[in-house]
Design an enzyme around this catalytic site. Structure first.
Site, mmCIF file in Angstrom:
data_model
loop_
_atom_site.group_PDB
_atom_site.id
_atom_site.type_symbol
_atom_site.label_atom_id
_atom_site.label_comp_id
_atom_site.label_asym_id
_atom_site.label_seq_id
_atom_site.Cartn_x
_atom_site.Cartn_y
_atom_site.Cartn_z
ATOM 1 N N LYS A 50 -7.813 -5.321 -22.717
ATOM 2 C CA LYS A 50 -8.649 -5.404 -23.919
ATOM 3 C C LYS A 50 -7.750 -5.225 -25.146
ATOM 4 O O LYS A 50 -6.847 -6.024 -25.344
ATOM 5 C CB LYS A 50 -9.772 -4.368 -23.844
ATOM 6 C CG LYS A 50 -10.728 -4.617 -22.661
ATOM 7 C CD LYS A 50 -11.928 -3.699 -22.707
ATOM 8 C CE LYS A 50 -12.942 -4.005 -21.630
ATOM 9 N NZ LYS A 50 -12.680 -3.344 -20.356
ATOM 10 N N GLU A 56 0.849 -1.211 0.000
ATOM 11 C CA GLU A 56 0.000 0.000 0.000
ATOM 12 C C GLU A 56 0.875 1.247 0.000
ATOM 13 O O GLU A 56 1.936 1.269 0.619
ATOM 14 C CB GLU A 56 -0.922 -0.012 1.216
ATOM 15 C CG GLU A 56 -2.062 -0.994 1.015
ATOM 16 C CD GLU A 56 -3.001 -1.058 2.198
ATOM 17 O OE1 GLU A 56 -3.057 -0.095 2.963
ATOM 18 O OE2 GLU A 56 -3.663 -2.089 2.325
ATOM 19 N N ARG A 74 -5.184 -8.634 -16.926
ATOM 20 C CA ARG A 74 -6.462 -8.091 -16.458
ATOM 21 C C ARG A 74 -6.184 -7.022 -15.396
ATOM 22 O O ARG A 74 -5.561 -7.329 -14.370
ATOM 23 C CB ARG A 74 -7.265 -9.249 -15.862
ATOM 24 C CG ARG A 74 -8.682 -8.971 -15.497
ATOM 25 C CD ARG A 74 -9.467 -10.260 -15.464
ATOM 26 N NE ARG A 74 -9.556 -10.787 -16.817
ATOM 27 C CZ ARG A 74 -10.422 -10.356 -17.746
ATOM 28 N NH1 ARG A 74 -11.299 -9.421 -17.443
ATOM 29 N NH2 ARG A 74 -10.418 -10.858 -18.960
ATOM 30 N N ASP A 89 -12.843 7.446 -20.624
ATOM 31 C CA ASP A 89 -12.623 6.028 -20.322
ATOM 32 C C ASP A 89 -12.284 5.348 -21.652
ATOM 33 O O ASP A 89 -13.163 5.131 -22.485
ATOM 34 C CB ASP A 89 -13.917 5.465 -19.714
ATOM 35 C CG ASP A 89 -13.821 3.978 -19.407
ATOM 36 O OD1 ASP A 89 -12.881 3.326 -19.895
ATOM 37 O OD2 ASP A 89 -14.711 3.478 -18.698
HETATM 38 N N1 DSN Z 1 -16.997 -5.886 -19.595
HETATM 39 C C1 DSN Z 1 -16.406 -4.981 -20.521
HETATM 40 C C2 DSN Z 1 -16.953 -5.145 -21.891
HETATM 41 O O1 DSN Z 1 -17.245 -6.259 -22.262
HETATM 42 O O2 DSN Z 1 -17.073 -4.169 -22.614
HETATM 43 C C3 DSN Z 1 -16.544 -3.582 -20.094
HETATM 44 O O3 DSN Z 1 -16.841 -3.503 -18.779
#
Ligand code: DSN
Length: 478
Positions: free
Chosen positions: A273, A66, A279, A241
């Site tokens: 992504k 932390e 993740r 975002d």
């Molecule tokens: N769960 C992600 C998506 O599939 O777009 C975003 O939160």
């Protein structure tokens, strides 16, 4: 590095796990098989590199850390400092950001950190000031009451859910919907595109503290320069975002007006992504918000995950390589090829195409709900997810859309020719699926019929498409 090294690393890890709980080792192996065999078109998923995956399975998992680099609440954090500083440095360099905070565990967490930082920076409350200088114990009950009322009444303007916005942008299933007085901007009913004049009008009327840009199901570029001008015109903080399209920003597909980093006060993202990392989440911000952002843990986050920060450093280092820009461009080329293939076969697409990594099919054109289409595609070996379309008559559960995205298949090496074949498979399944009826004869939003032989045939064709592009080709677990 030899290809053998990857095989040996994963095989040895499974052997060690198997000696303790073989069912976990089996499940891990089965997950690799499933991922290898499915035509994964979920727009928010990807495949991290072996180096990124391996950076997560080690002793960093055992360390509390932390605080921030060089300023920890625990002793012995020198190695955590190394990886956290590296991840932050790579993030700053990659995105041209003044400050990077790499501790958030997810996108929701990153957004909470950002919301807190903006509130703490902007809300003129004596009680908040006291809390910030850590005189929390001096706060009276009346202070707390006033503080809760002030924080909870702040206004947020973000994209509506059915236009492609995200739950964490002030919607009720997420705590942001309870923290903020939220209003949405939608898209033009004819074109499906953001109408910036209407966003400006909504901002003038509503006077939000925060204007949020970014989406999880909008298939087009967003002009962040214009959104920043709108935010400035009403004195709002501009937050973006970029969880879905961070890889396209990193790979310089989205530049100038379409790169959020130079325009926003604060930018949040996930790392798993299109960015193809582990993740997790991340916050980039202007210097004036850095101090509040760095208070993310313990303000809204549990202890940092040093093993994931190590993996973020690896993945961000990969994203700084020239080949990542090529990868990012191929994601968009593939997405556009998929959209063109679907359009040519008669599919109805929200906005009529795509500029990014995702395509949103309005499956009402096939007489189906999103739920029916998602399930029929899954029966046929094609993994997608259902999603609302603008002004969706079927709501957020059944929906009228299917969201498909290309980051994962692009990582495997599939190209535009295979995207056209993928469009053919999707179109065939959707044209051959028939909506079912309830027992009382009314139309069902979930039931459907699809010939099992056809589903099997499409599954085999999907497997044939994947066969020349094995996932993790260097990893052999046999
Ligand atoms: N769960 C992600 C998506 O599939 O777009 C975003 O939160």
């Amino acid at each position: 590095m030899s290809r053998n090294a990857e095989s040996t690393a994963f095989r040895s890890a499974l052997e060690v796990i198997r000696a303790v709980e073989p069912r976990v080792a089996d499940a891990i192996g089965a997950e690799l098989t499933d991922q290898r065999e499915s035509l994964k078109l979920i727009a928010s998923e990807n495949y991290a590199s072996p180096a990124t995956l391996l950076a997560m399975g080690n002793w960093f998992s055992d360390k509390y850390a932390e605080g921030t680099v060089g300023r920890r609440f625990y002793a012995g954090c020198q190695n955590v400092d190394t990886v956290e500083a590296l991840a932050a440095e790579h993030a700053r360099e990659l995105f041209g950001a003044a400050h990077a905070y790499v501790q958030p565990h997810s996108g929701i967490d990153a957004n909470l950190v950002a919301f807190w930082a903006i509130l703490a920076d902007r809300v003129e409350s004596p009680a908040l000031r006291k809390a910030q200088v850590r005189q929390v114990n001096d706060l009276t009950e009346a202070d707390w009451f006033a503080l809760r009322r002030e924080l909870g009444n702040q206004r947020m303007l973000g994209m509506s859910l059915d236009a492609g916005g995200h739950l964490t942008h002030g919607f009720r299933p997420n705590i942001s919907g309870k923290m903020f007085d939220q209003r949405s901007y939608g898209t033009d009913p004819e074109t499906g595109l953001i109408d910036y004049d209407r966003v400006a009008e909504a901002a003038r009327e509503f006077k939000p503290l925060i204007l949020v840009g970014g989406y999880s199901a909008y298939p087009r570029k967003v002009n962040f320069r214009i959104l920043r001008e709108i935010a400035d015109s009403v004195g709002a903080t501009f937050m973006v975002d970029m969880a879905h399209f961070a890889g396209l920003v990193a790979g310089k597909v989205f530049t100038g007006d379409f790169d959020p980093v130079p325009h926003a006060h604060i930018v949040t993202t996930t790392t798993h992504k299109s960015l193809r990392g582990p993740r997790g989440g991340m916050v980039l911000c202007q210097p004036e918000l850095a101090d509040q952002v760095d208070r993310g843990c313990p303000m809204v986050l549990g202890g940092p995950l040093p093993h994931v920060m190590a993996a973020k450093a690896v993945a961000l280092a990969e994203a700084r390589r020239p080949e990542f820009a090529d990868y990012a461009q191929r994601i968009v080329d593939n997405s556009q090829a998929l959209a063109e293939g679907l359009l040519r076969r008669g599919a109805k697409l929200v906005t009529g195409g795509t500029d990014n990594h995702l395509v949103l099919i309005d499956v009402s054109g096939y007489g189906l709900t999103g739920r029916q289409a998602e399930q029929a595609l899954l029966d046929s070996g094609i993994v997608t997810n259902r999603n609302s379309v603008p002004q969706d008559p079927n709501g957020a559960w059944y929906t009228s859309g299917i969201r498909i995205g290309t980051p994962a298949l692009t990582t495997r090496g599939l190209g535009t020719a295979e995207m056209d074949q993928t469009a053919e498979l999707i179109h065939t399944v959707l044209t051959q699926t028939t909506a079912g009826a309830n027992a009382d004869g009314t139309p069902s939003k979930a039931k459907y019929t699809l010939d099992a032989d056809l589903a099997d045939k499409i599954s085999r064709q999907a497997a044939d498409l994947l066969a020349p592009h094995p996932l993790y080709p260097a990893v052999d677990l046999t």
